[in-house]
Design a protein around this motif. Sequence first.
Motif, mmCIF file in Angstrom:
data_model
loop_
_atom_site.group_PDB
_atom_site.id
_atom_site.type_symbol
_atom_site.label_atom_id
_atom_site.label_comp_id
_atom_site.label_asym_id
_atom_site.label_seq_id
_atom_site.Cartn_x
_atom_site.Cartn_y
_atom_site.Cartn_z
ATOM 1 N N VAL A 46 14.333 4.060 -5.620
ATOM 2 C CA VAL A 46 14.456 3.472 -4.392
ATOM 3 C C VAL A 46 14.477 1.885 -4.377
ATOM 4 O O VAL A 46 15.180 1.528 -3.516
ATOM 5 C CB VAL A 46 12.941 3.842 -3.612
ATOM 6 C CG1 VAL A 46 12.971 3.132 -2.288
ATOM 7 C CG2 VAL A 46 12.953 5.377 -3.205
ATOM 8 N N ARG A 47 13.648 1.364 -5.215
ATOM 9 C CA ARG A 47 13.862 0.027 -5.481
ATOM 10 C C ARG A 47 15.335 -0.523 -5.744
ATOM 11 O O ARG A 47 15.989 -1.632 -5.713
ATOM 12 C CB ARG A 47 12.878 -0.479 -6.575
ATOM 13 C CG ARG A 47 11.585 -0.591 -5.880
ATOM 14 C CD ARG A 47 10.164 -0.746 -7.021
ATOM 15 N NE ARG A 47 10.649 -1.639 -7.832
ATOM 16 C CZ ARG A 47 10.288 -3.049 -7.987
ATOM 17 N NH1 ARG A 47 9.447 -3.282 -6.861
ATOM 18 N NH2 ARG A 47 10.426 -3.832 -8.910
ATOM 19 N N GLY A 48 16.186 0.494 -6.571
ATOM 20 C CA GLY A 48 17.455 0.102 -6.840
ATOM 21 C C GLY A 48 18.393 -0.018 -5.818
ATOM 22 O O GLY A 48 19.566 -0.267 -5.953
ATOM 23 N N VAL A 49 17.976 0.522 -4.645
ATOM 24 C CA VAL A 49 18.849 0.536 -3.593
ATOM 25 C C VAL A 49 18.601 -0.300 -2.328
ATOM 26 O O VAL A 49 19.381 -0.674 -1.376
ATOM 27 C CB VAL A 49 19.320 2.156 -2.932
ATOM 28 C CG1 VAL A 49 20.213 2.960 -4.035
ATOM 29 C CG2 VAL A 49 17.949 2.872 -2.419
ATOM 30 N N SER A 50 17.275 -0.676 -2.262
ATOM 31 C CA SER A 50 16.933 -1.208 -1.026
ATOM 32 C C SER A 50 15.556 -2.319 -1.587
ATOM 33 O O SER A 50 14.594 -1.759 -2.097
ATOM 34 C CB SER A 50 16.529 -0.535 0.105
ATOM 35 O OG SER A 50 15.987 -1.159 1.021
ATOM 36 N N ASP A 51 15.605 -3.663 -1.038
ATOM 37 C CA ASP A 51 14.215 -4.191 -1.196
ATOM 38 C C ASP A 51 13.233 -4.023 -0.026
ATOM 39 O O ASP A 51 11.959 -4.647 -0.297
ATOM 40 C CB ASP A 51 14.812 -5.715 -0.983
ATOM 41 C CG ASP A 51 15.712 -6.207 -1.945
ATOM 42 O OD1 ASP A 51 15.832 -5.543 -3.048
ATOM 43 O OD2 ASP A 51 16.406 -7.086 -1.856
ATOM 44 N N LYS A 52 13.546 -3.198 0.989
ATOM 45 C CA LYS A 52 12.498 -2.988 2.024
ATOM 46 C C LYS A 52 11.454 -1.932 1.348
ATOM 47 O O LYS A 52 11.543 -1.200 0.804
ATOM 48 C CB LYS A 52 13.237 -2.409 2.953
ATOM 49 C CG LYS A 52 14.309 -3.145 3.862
ATOM 50 C CD LYS A 52 14.765 -2.531 5.176
ATOM 51 C CE LYS A 52 15.920 -3.494 5.734
ATOM 52 N NZ LYS A 52 16.397 -2.725 6.873
ATOM 53 N N PRO A 53 10.174 -2.371 2.006
ATOM 54 C CA PRO A 53 9.030 -1.356 1.634
ATOM 55 C C PRO A 53 9.192 0.179 2.232
ATOM 56 O O PRO A 53 9.942 0.183 3.103
ATOM 57 C CB PRO A 53 7.997 -1.917 2.088
ATOM 58 C CG PRO A 53 8.389 -2.723 3.444
ATOM 59 C CD PRO A 53 9.903 -3.133 3.054
ATOM 60 N N VAL A 54 8.716 0.954 1.369
ATOM 61 C CA VAL A 54 8.775 2.450 1.937
ATOM 62 C C VAL A 54 7.373 2.169 2.976
ATOM 63 O O VAL A 54 6.421 1.914 2.754
ATOM 64 C CB VAL A 54 8.037 3.358 0.957
ATOM 65 C CG1 VAL A 54 7.772 4.811 1.599
ATOM 66 C CG2 VAL A 54 9.530 3.458 -0.105
ATOM 67 N N LYS A 55 7.971 2.860 4.218
ATOM 68 C CA LYS A 55 6.978 2.643 5.190
ATOM 69 C C LYS A 55 6.373 4.087 5.707
ATOM 70 O O LYS A 55 4.996 4.151 6.395
ATOM 71 C CB LYS A 55 7.421 1.988 6.768
ATOM 72 C CG LYS A 55 8.618 2.680 7.380
ATOM 73 C CD LYS A 55 8.834 2.207 8.803
ATOM 74 C CE LYS A 55 9.734 3.099 9.490
ATOM 75 N NZ LYS A 55 10.253 2.552 10.675
ATOM 76 N N ALA A 56 6.905 5.065 5.289
ATOM 77 C CA ALA A 56 6.495 6.435 5.644
ATOM 78 C C ALA A 56 7.082 7.582 4.549
ATOM 79 O O ALA A 56 8.351 7.094 4.242
ATOM 80 C CB ALA A 56 6.775 6.771 7.012
ATOM 81 N N VAL A 57 6.256 8.351 4.162
ATOM 82 C CA VAL A 57 6.677 9.588 3.522
ATOM 83 C C VAL A 57 6.310 10.967 4.260
ATOM 84 O O VAL A 57 5.317 11.089 4.403
ATOM 85 C CB VAL A 57 6.024 9.763 2.076
ATOM 86 C CG1 VAL A 57 6.679 10.462 1.054
ATOM 87 C CG2 VAL A 57 6.155 8.291 1.202
ATOM 88 N N ALA A 58 7.318 11.499 4.755
ATOM 89 C CA ALA A 58 7.346 12.639 5.284
ATOM 90 C C ALA A 58 7.346 13.955 4.475
ATOM 91 O O ALA A 58 8.285 13.921 3.673
ATOM 92 C CB ALA A 58 8.156 12.833 6.361
ATOM 93 N N ILE A 59 6.290 14.811 4.200
ATOM 94 C CA ILE A 59 6.254 15.941 3.469
ATOM 95 C C ILE A 59 6.765 17.129 4.009
ATOM 96 O O ILE A 59 6.081 17.507 4.959
ATOM 97 C CB ILE A 59 4.788 15.885 2.823
ATOM 98 C CG1 ILE A 59 4.297 14.558 2.145
ATOM 99 C CG2 ILE A 59 4.770 17.036 2.081
ATOM 100 C CD1 ILE A 59 5.190 14.393 1.047
#
Length: 383
Positions: free
Chosen positions: A98-111
């Motif tokens: 994920v860090r390799g494609v965007s500098d933005k933080p993860v704000k949500a993980v939907a399971i």
Amino acid sequence: MRTKLAWFLVLSLACVTTPAQTATVAPGTAAPVSGPLPRDGYFQQIHRVADGVWLIAQPQPFHIQPIGNVVVIEQRDGLVLIDAGGSPGAGRRIVELVRGVSDKPVKAVAITHWHGDHVLGLPAIVERWPKADVITTTTTAGHLTGRSMKAYPKGAPDSTAQAAFDERLDGADAFLRDTLAKPDLARAEREGFEASQRLFRQYREDTRGLYLVAPTRMFDTALRLDDPQRPVELWHPGRANTDGDLVAWLPAQRAMATGDLLVAPVPFGFNAYPRDWADSLRALQAKRPTLWLPGHGAAMHDDAYVQRVIALVEQTRAAVAPLAKERLTLEQVRAKIDLSDARVRFVGDDPWLSRWFDRYWTQPFVDAAYREANGQPIEQGEG
Ligand SMILES: [Zn+2]
């Protein structure tokens, strides 16, 4: 039913005991254990599937120890992930991808559902992005915090639970060793089981420090994560693969992340809801997606495979219902059901995949269809 599910999860959570070959996957690195693993197609890779949307998937789409796909969606104020991978180790590798494609933080993980191959990577993700919401349906939250996942420590690693888990891995190890000792395996089966031994060795590394992360945000029917470019509509279309399935619809991209309602090349039929499954898939089709992101397997650009799964669900139900009506026992029904034509449509004549089509689809789904035809409830199993 429960025995079968537990068996699947042991295999899908397992690896082999070879302490001499252990190597640490340090937090924050994507480095795999040394050895011949990359050729087995176990380690997930990231692919851009639309502008600002990526799919993290295993390059070899079938393993008896699978890792659920992860979808990454870039919104203005952060990233939304759909699912989290199947172990703390997989979660660490997902963080790096994920860090390799965007500098933005993860704000949500939907399971999408409670099965371990989709949730057990959460520790690494919430450790990296502690403010991220963990979103599930209310039903899935009940499984994650209740009996279905009672074998897993909650909120932090636990040495007693880890030891019990490792014992289950030992059981899977013994199963693989015993199977490989049989002289009559087809070459493809032998290669498949040998690859599985390598993968389970990796899995033992990946599952060190295992624990469940509790959901922080729940919904029953739908929840919209709004955004000017990439809104995400989380949605419970009805029961199918589990009783709490969540799918993610991206209306601007016409992309549908399905969780395990759609799994390729071998669909998973454990403790499923046969009648509801086809209806739920049709509800997804009604949105007219042009991009399907399955729970396992590569992205799809039309609904040919969706149609094939709907037909398989209906064929299996139609085969089981009249036999159940004749009051045959489950054993008798199992013996009479022949889905070999469907199996060929899904996996051709590959003996390795044929074996797992029978184990991961035919057996559990026939059991579920039999229960349904007899008016018995489908129970979600124990993880
Ligand atoms: Zn899965």
